[in-house]
Every structure is written in structure tokens, then in C-alpha cells.
Design an enzyme around this catalytic site. Sequence first.
Site, PDB file in Angstrom:
ATOM      1  N   ARG A  30       0.831  -1.217   0.000  1.00 26.39           N
ATOM      2  CA  ARG A  30       0.000   0.000   0.000  1.00 26.39           C
ATOM      3  C   ARG A  30       0.857   1.256   0.000  1.00 26.39           C
ATOM      4  O   ARG A  30       0.512   2.262  -0.624  1.00 26.39           O
ATOM      5  CB  ARG A  30      -0.939  -0.029   1.214  1.00 26.39           C
ATOM      6  CG  ARG A  30      -2.068  -1.052   1.048  1.00 26.39           C
ATOM      7  CD  ARG A  30      -2.648  -1.428   2.403  1.00 26.39           C
ATOM      8  NE  ARG A  30      -3.852  -2.250   2.296  1.00 26.39           N
ATOM      9  CZ  ARG A  30      -3.871  -3.566   2.069  1.00 26.39           C
ATOM     10  NH1 ARG A  30      -2.755  -4.228   1.872  1.00 26.39           N
ATOM     11  NH2 ARG A  30      -5.025  -4.224   2.016  1.00 26.39           N
ATOM     12  N   ASP A  56      -4.257 -15.461   6.958  1.00 28.78           N
ATOM     13  CA  ASP A  56      -2.908 -15.868   6.539  1.00 28.78           C
ATOM     14  C   ASP A  56      -2.216 -16.753   7.569  1.00 28.78           C
ATOM     15  O   ASP A  56      -1.163 -17.324   7.288  1.00 28.78           O
ATOM     16  CB  ASP A  56      -2.047 -14.631   6.281  1.00 28.78           C
ATOM     17  CG  ASP A  56      -2.524 -13.873   5.055  1.00 28.78           C
ATOM     18  OD1 ASP A  56      -3.171 -14.489   4.186  1.00 28.78           O
ATOM     19  OD2 ASP A  56      -2.263 -12.656   4.977  1.00 28.78           O
TER      20      ASP A  56
HETATM   21  C1  S3P Z   1      -4.211  -8.998   2.031  1.00 29.87           C
HETATM   22  C2  S3P Z   1      -5.448  -9.497   2.240  1.00 29.87           C
HETATM   23  C3  S3P Z   1      -5.731 -10.942   2.392  1.00 29.87           C
HETATM   24  C4  S3P Z   1      -4.472 -11.727   2.697  1.00 29.87           C
HETATM   25  C5  S3P Z   1      -3.323 -11.325   1.830  1.00 29.87           C
HETATM   26  C6  S3P Z   1      -3.017  -9.846   2.004  1.00 29.87           C
HETATM   27  C7  S3P Z   1      -4.056  -7.542   1.865  1.00 29.87           C
HETATM   28  O1  S3P Z   1      -6.284 -11.416   1.187  1.00 29.87           O
HETATM   29  O2  S3P Z   1      -4.716 -13.100   2.569  1.00 29.87           O
HETATM   30  O3  S3P Z   1      -2.158 -12.056   2.176  1.00 29.87           O
HETATM   31  O4  S3P Z   1      -2.914  -7.034   1.955  1.00 29.87           O
HETATM   32  O5  S3P Z   1      -5.065  -6.868   1.656  1.00 29.87           O
HETATM   33  P1  S3P Z   1      -7.871 -11.325   0.919  1.00 29.87           P
HETATM   34  O6  S3P Z   1      -8.250  -9.918   1.067  1.00 29.87           O
HETATM   35  O7  S3P Z   1      -8.109 -11.818  -0.463  1.00 29.87           O
HETATM   36  O8  S3P Z   1      -8.461 -12.241   1.959  1.00 29.87           O
END
Ligand code: S3P
Length: 461
Positions: A35, A348
Site C-alpha cells: 500500500r 494468513d
Molecule cells: C491482504 C489481504 C488478504 C491476505 C493477503 C493480504 C491484503 O487477502 O490473505 O495475504 O494485503 O489486503 P484477501 O483480502 O483476499 O483475503
Amino acid sequence: MTLSPPAGGPSRSVSRAARLRGEPRLPGDKSISHRALILSALAEGDCLVSGAGDGRDVQATAAVVAALGATVERVGEDGLNVDYRVVSPGADGLHEPDGVLDCRNSGTSLRLCSGLLASLPFFAVLDGDGSLRTRPVARIIEPLRSMGAVLHARRSDTLPPLVVIGSNRLRAIDFTTRVPSAQVKSAILLAGLRAEGQTTVREAVATRDHTERMLRSRGIEVRREPATSSRGGPVAWTLDGGARVRPVDERVPADPSAAAFWLVAGAIHADAELTLRAVSVNPTRRAAIDLLVRMGARIDETAAAGAPTDVAGAAADDSGEPLADLTIRSSELHGIDLGPDDVAAAIDEIPILCLAATQARGKTTIRGASELRNKESDRIAGIARGLRALGARIAVDGDDISIEGPTPLVGAPTQTLDDHRLAMTFAVAGLIASGSTWIDRADSAAVSYPTFFTELERLRA
Ligand code: S3P
């Protein structure tokens, strides 16, 4: 018995550790690192992102942002983390990329960059490796299309490569996410920044809120309903299109998802004491800590030494992320029940929590884990196969998992399916298993934690 390494890709073996002591170095939080790069590209001017994780996923986002016309310079690195200086002409100055944007293994790069690209008036193609090409994209195509961007993907708009033809005349939407996903929420909010009107994203359970916090620290008003910041329950996020993202410097805190591997290592090992410094304990990211404590883990949590404080006086980084030092000691764990909200909150960390459950007294059940099948691999199948190979008692019924413990683990070949979180889970298992635990394609750990195996060997010294 002598075991030979499994075929297919560079493998590593991990043997049982007599004791575990020390302070493992952690990568900068992966979600925040992505981000910070994307928001720096949207802001006109100069931003320093220090301590970003230097895993391959974040490198993929850095390359995407550079291909769109921001200057991305590595101004410091130590093999684990990297300081980036990003100089951007601002969103209006970004340009069409010359080639395909390679997100490699990174679903976060793919989903978040789709949101950014939806609001930029040019053609772009996002692609990645074999695993990324199996990750669902309909979930972002639907909202971004309804905002006015044109998107197409393979297999009737379900799988990457993904084509995005953005527009600088997007319409704001009020959208309820169908699956709990911070990536989908963030893609919509990023597109909403440049849309006409007020964009709202509603989620049934709160997912990680880094995009919202980071937008606020860059001068964007992001409203939350209900206003409290505790985890759980439905939540809606709203922003007005048209406001300018300010350039800011940001220090990325340590990644709680990486910390979870050492928390479990410390909890299940009979002679362990490990300390993790300045970890983000954001309420939307700390579920693994809380679940481990519910299982009986002895975790001491203190506000991170030397960190700046947030408005409430808690240690916090520049974006208001709460930070803590965590110490874990060998623990007597017991089984617990996790429902779909726990899965969403610890999405995660479920693989490493499954390993913890193999050493917990009684039964651990994990219900409603279907989203685990949509990650870098089918993590329900992958974790069940790998832990079973080591002797664990683990049953899968649809999208539910149940694990009986405690079970002594016996070293064996395991298959990572090129999934970094499976590779690190099986490596931690190797620290308590008898004999040698083989991890095929162990290098996949470098997707999020380039020095993971160096840390692991250092802790046993
Ligand atoms: C993340 C959101 C999660 C996570 C990924 C990182 C993020 O995925 O599993 O490792 O940085 O927004 P999802 O939003 O698809 O669940």
C-alpha cells in the site's frame, strides 16, 4: 531410516532444535509495504518508504508502480527489508505501461493495482505466475466495472491475466463485499479516490484496515460506521472522490503474519523463549496472537520500546498502527474452536495455527475455511497433506478442518506447492519433529520472508 529429499525444486531439510532462543528479525509488513508503494505513486512528490518487506511480492508491486511512471529507487537494503524512495508525478502524470505488468505470485499486487488502474485512463494487462493465474478475479471485476472501468479476464472473466482499461470519469458505488477480503475493499477504495461522488464499501466482518489508516495519514477523510475500531461485526467505509493524496514518509512496522511463525515455534517447542520487536498489533491483524493465547500460549505483550505513540498513548507507527514487543515461551496448548469470523481475521495464519493444533491437547476445529482454497495454493489440501505426512491427525470435511492433538511429529518429505506460508509452516514443524523434515521448493518463503531460513538456523544456535 534414511530419507531422501523429495523430487522437484530446491529443497531444504530442517532438523529438531534442542532449544530456541533469540529475537528473530521480521520483514516489514507485506500488506502495508504494497500500500505504501501504491499510495506513493498516487501522490505527487517524493516519499520515503522505510523498512518495506523485501519479499518477491512487494518487489512485484514496486515494479508495477515503476512501469506506470513513478521513479522507484532502492536507497537502503539489508537482505530482509528495503527503503524505497518513490518520486511520482501524481496520479494524473502516470502513463500507460509498455508491457504486461507482472505481479508474479502476488494476489495483493494484482487486486490492489487493479483498483489503481481502474481510475487511470489507459490500457494495462496484469499477469503473474502459474499460481496467480488460478486466483479468482471476478470479485474485483464486478465492482470496478460497475464504477465504469472496462475489465476482462481469462475463462469468462474469472482468472488472470486481467485486462484493465481505466477511466478518469469513474462513478462512485456503494458496494457490499461477498467474501471478506481486504484486497477487494482496498481495490474499490483506491478506485473511489478518483471517482465522482461518495464510495462506500460494506463488509460483514472487518478485514485488515491498513488502506483506510494509510489514506487518513495522507490527508483523505475515510469515514467508518460504526465508529469504534474493535474487530468483529459489520462495518462500512466511505470516502469522497476527488481529494488529493498527500506524499508522506512512512516506516513500515514488522509483519504480524511473519511473527506468527515464531510465536507458534516458541509455543510448541519444549525449551523456547523468543522475542519479536515492534510488531503491528492492529486489531484487524492480531487474531493469531489472540487465538494462540486462547489455546494457552504464554505470550507477553508490551508496547514497543521507542515507538512514537498514537492519540491514545499506545505505541504506534506513522500511520497509527499500534506496535508491540511480543515474547513467547514454551506453552501447554489446548484445542479450541474457530468459526468463519476467526478464519477471516486470521486468514494468513491458519496454516501455522494448524501446526499449533497438532501439539494442543484435545481437538481443534476450524469451520468455514473456504477462502483458504483461493490463496497461493489450496491451503486446506496442502496443510492437511503436509501435516499428515509428519504424523498429525488432521481431517478435512468440505471446508472444515479438525485436528486432534497432541501428536509427536516425525520428519518426512513435505510439499509446499510453492506456497510461502506452507513452506514456513513445515519448516517450523521440523524444529520439533524427530529426524529430518524435508521442505520442497523451500525458496518460496522468499515471497514474503527472504531471510526466514537464516533466522531459523540462528535461533537454534
Ligand atoms: C491482504 C489481504 C488478504 C491476505 C493477503 C493480504 C491484503 O487477502 O490473505 O495475504 O494485503 O489486503 P484477501 O483480502 O483476499 O483475503
